[in-house]
Design a protein around this motif. Structure first.
Motif, mmCIF file in Angstrom:
data_model
loop_
_atom_site.group_PDB
_atom_site.id
_atom_site.type_symbol
_atom_site.label_atom_id
_atom_site.label_comp_id
_atom_site.label_asym_id
_atom_site.label_seq_id
_atom_site.Cartn_x
_atom_site.Cartn_y
_atom_site.Cartn_z
ATOM 1 N N HIS A 69 68.120 -22.146 33.178
ATOM 2 C CA HIS A 69 66.922 -21.919 32.628
ATOM 3 C C HIS A 69 66.196 -20.899 33.443
ATOM 4 N N HIS A 107 81.293 -9.422 28.408
ATOM 5 C CA HIS A 107 79.912 -9.441 28.325
ATOM 6 C C HIS A 107 78.972 -10.035 29.567
ATOM 7 N N PHE A 110 78.464 -7.187 31.873
ATOM 8 C CA PHE A 110 77.315 -6.549 31.312
ATOM 9 C C PHE A 110 76.132 -7.305 31.614
ATOM 10 N N ALA A 111 76.044 -8.686 31.778
ATOM 11 C CA ALA A 111 75.095 -9.481 31.807
ATOM 12 C C ALA A 111 74.605 -9.281 33.278
ATOM 13 N N ASN A 114 73.118 -5.743 33.720
ATOM 14 C CA ASN A 114 71.829 -5.755 32.759
ATOM 15 C C ASN A 114 70.758 -6.461 33.598
ATOM 16 N N THR A 128 65.632 -3.801 28.460
ATOM 17 C CA THR A 128 66.519 -3.084 28.349
ATOM 18 C C THR A 128 66.311 -2.230 26.997
ATOM 19 N N ALA A 129 66.499 -0.884 26.996
ATOM 20 C CA ALA A 129 66.358 -0.062 25.660
ATOM 21 C C ALA A 129 67.795 0.444 25.149
ATOM 22 N N ASP B 94 65.788 -21.631 23.914
ATOM 23 C CA ASP B 94 64.983 -21.357 24.958
ATOM 24 C C ASP B 94 65.649 -20.999 26.214
ATOM 25 N N PHE B 98 63.492 -15.008 28.589
ATOM 26 C CA PHE B 98 62.704 -14.829 29.492
ATOM 27 C C PHE B 98 61.664 -15.790 29.281
ATOM 28 N N GLU B 99 61.579 -16.518 30.607
ATOM 29 C CA GLU B 99 60.392 -17.702 30.424
ATOM 30 C C GLU B 99 59.118 -17.151 29.980
ATOM 31 N N THR B 101 57.829 -14.441 28.651
ATOM 32 C CA THR B 101 57.576 -13.376 27.345
ATOM 33 C C THR B 101 58.297 -14.187 26.047
ATOM 34 N N ILE B 103 61.116 -13.410 25.303
ATOM 35 C CA ILE B 103 61.872 -12.488 24.741
ATOM 36 C C ILE B 103 63.557 -12.635 24.958
ATOM 37 N N ARG B 105 66.912 -12.413 26.243
ATOM 38 C CA ARG B 105 67.582 -11.398 27.230
ATOM 39 C C ARG B 105 68.644 -10.582 26.596
ATOM 40 N N GLY B 106 68.489 -9.237 26.933
ATOM 41 C CA GLY B 106 69.380 -8.184 26.136
ATOM 42 C C GLY B 106 70.829 -8.570 26.275
ATOM 43 N N HIS B 107 71.228 -9.156 27.219
ATOM 44 C CA HIS B 107 72.666 -9.311 27.447
ATOM 45 C C HIS B 107 73.263 -10.233 26.447
ATOM 46 N N PHE B 110 73.972 -8.134 23.703
ATOM 47 C CA PHE B 110 75.367 -7.749 23.793
ATOM 48 C C PHE B 110 76.540 -8.530 23.787
ATOM 49 N N ALA B 111 76.516 -9.858 24.382
ATOM 50 C CA ALA B 111 77.447 -10.995 24.263
ATOM 51 C C ALA B 111 77.853 -11.117 22.644
ATOM 52 N N PHE B 135 68.888 -1.208 22.263
ATOM 53 C CA PHE B 135 67.940 -2.284 21.942
ATOM 54 C C PHE B 135 66.989 -2.018 21.150
ATOM 55 N N PRO B 138 62.226 -6.068 20.523
ATOM 56 C CA PRO B 138 62.686 -7.225 21.127
ATOM 57 C C PRO B 138 62.892 -8.536 20.062
ATOM 58 N N TYR B 140 62.623 -12.731 19.675
ATOM 59 C CA TYR B 140 61.912 -13.790 20.241
ATOM 60 C C TYR B 140 62.652 -15.226 19.920
#
Lengths: 190, 190
Positions: A69, A107, A110-111, A114, A128-129, B94, B98-99, B101, B103, B105-107, B110-111, B135, B138, B140
């Motif tokens: 987490h 991935h 990637f992770a 990233n 990441t954009a 959860d 990200f703890e 925000t 949001i 995580r981007g990867h 991707f995954a 991306f 965001p 949530y």
DNA sequence: CCTCCTGTTACTACCTGGTTATAATTGAAC
DNA sequence: GTTCAATTATAACCAGGTAGTAACAGGAGG
């Protein structure tokens, strides 16, 4: 005689690895021996009792979920010069590979890249954009992926970061990440 | 009087969520009441005994690790026309955000795209070769990401796959994956 | 004042899945 | 036939409970 015992103990070990939730009673019935024998076998093999086994599993999982987490960076961060450069190392465990081929799933590479890129940007709200990546070679079970990331360019709140991951000195993954620092931008975050 | 009990039970529930490895004895000492009271409280709250709790944890984790291990596709596959088109859905839990925000995580986006793209290629040895992703917005906590993938082009053993992920109809992630089918190519796989 | 009700506590018997230790039995090998 | 290791049986004990019953304390209502 002794061979039977060896065999039984080998099987016992294997069976308990497959299903750790068996009582001595069930095991005794399974092997057609007395409960006492099962206990002796367990002792000899250093296998704790059912309750200890389950407790152990529950506890390690508990802490594992906790640490996952909080895991902001995939892999272990070994160097970090904020806003400039960083290195992380990812050991390829069996949870990360394809079962048949034992090749690391893309991935995860990637992770690693990233999250390292995001860590370089010294902000709690780095997102990441864009990303453009190449998977150069397959990575196998038990290898260690060393990922290197460097900030190449910064314009306003956008960072362009070059990432290069290697196994034994050979590049296996490379890419470019554009990370935006959205601190103070997104109202919806509040 | 009744309020004290309510308060105690609320706390009990919370405490056991934090640390499920407490015996009735320890809990009784913690609250300064008798063991009997703790038992009544547990009964009233429908909380099973320590051993059941740990067993449950261990069991769910056991199956979770199993399913994760076999999880070829990140997210739930809801449609799959091999070699052509597929859809998967990822609920944002959860553990994926990200703890601070909340949001995603981007990867993980991707995954989801990567594993869906790989699933489209009807081969046990489909490997991602390149990817270019954006991306867009965001994502949530508690949202559901619907990922759509379509094969755009196939040349020899290389598939170009377009991926588009949406939340509530709005695109949050898009990209292009090039996946290679290396079946019969890699000797080192044997 | 007594009574009733609620919340708490105490006590007992029982259960599972073990531990430890000690003794008795089996069986194969010499 | 004896001997020795492997197995089994037996008994006493433990933790962490369940289930049920009885006792007690204290405030509310009559």
């Amino acid at each position: 005689m002794v061979n039977q015992r060896r065999k039984r103990r080998d099987q016992l070990q294997y069976i308990l690895e497959q299903d750790p939730f068996l009582t001595d009673d069930q095991l005794a019935a399974l092997f057609g021996v007395s409960v006492a024998t099962i206990r002796l076998d367990r002792m000899a093999l250093g296998i704790p009792e059912l309750r200890e086994r389950t407790k152990e599993m529950a506890a390690t999982v508990h802490s594992k979920l906790r640490s996952m987490h909080g895991m902001e960076v995939i892999g272990e961060l070994v160097q970090l010069d904020l806003g400039q450069y960083g290195i992380s190392i990812l050991p390829v465990s069996d949870a990360l590979v394809f079962e048949r081929t034992r090749i690391l799933r893309g991935h995860h590479l990637f992770a690693q890249g990233n999250s390292l890129a995001a860590a370089l940007v010294n902000s709690p709200r780095a997102l990441t954009a864009r990303a453009e990546v190449r998977f150069e070679r397959p990575v196998y079970l038990d290898q260690r992926v060393v990922c290197e990331a460097e900030v190449e360019e910064q314009q306003y709140n956008r960072y362009t970061i070059a990432v290069n991951s290697k196994v034994d000195g050979e590049t296996v993954f490379s890419g470019q990440f554009v990370v935006a620092d959205v601190a103070g931008k997104e109202e919806s975050l509040k």
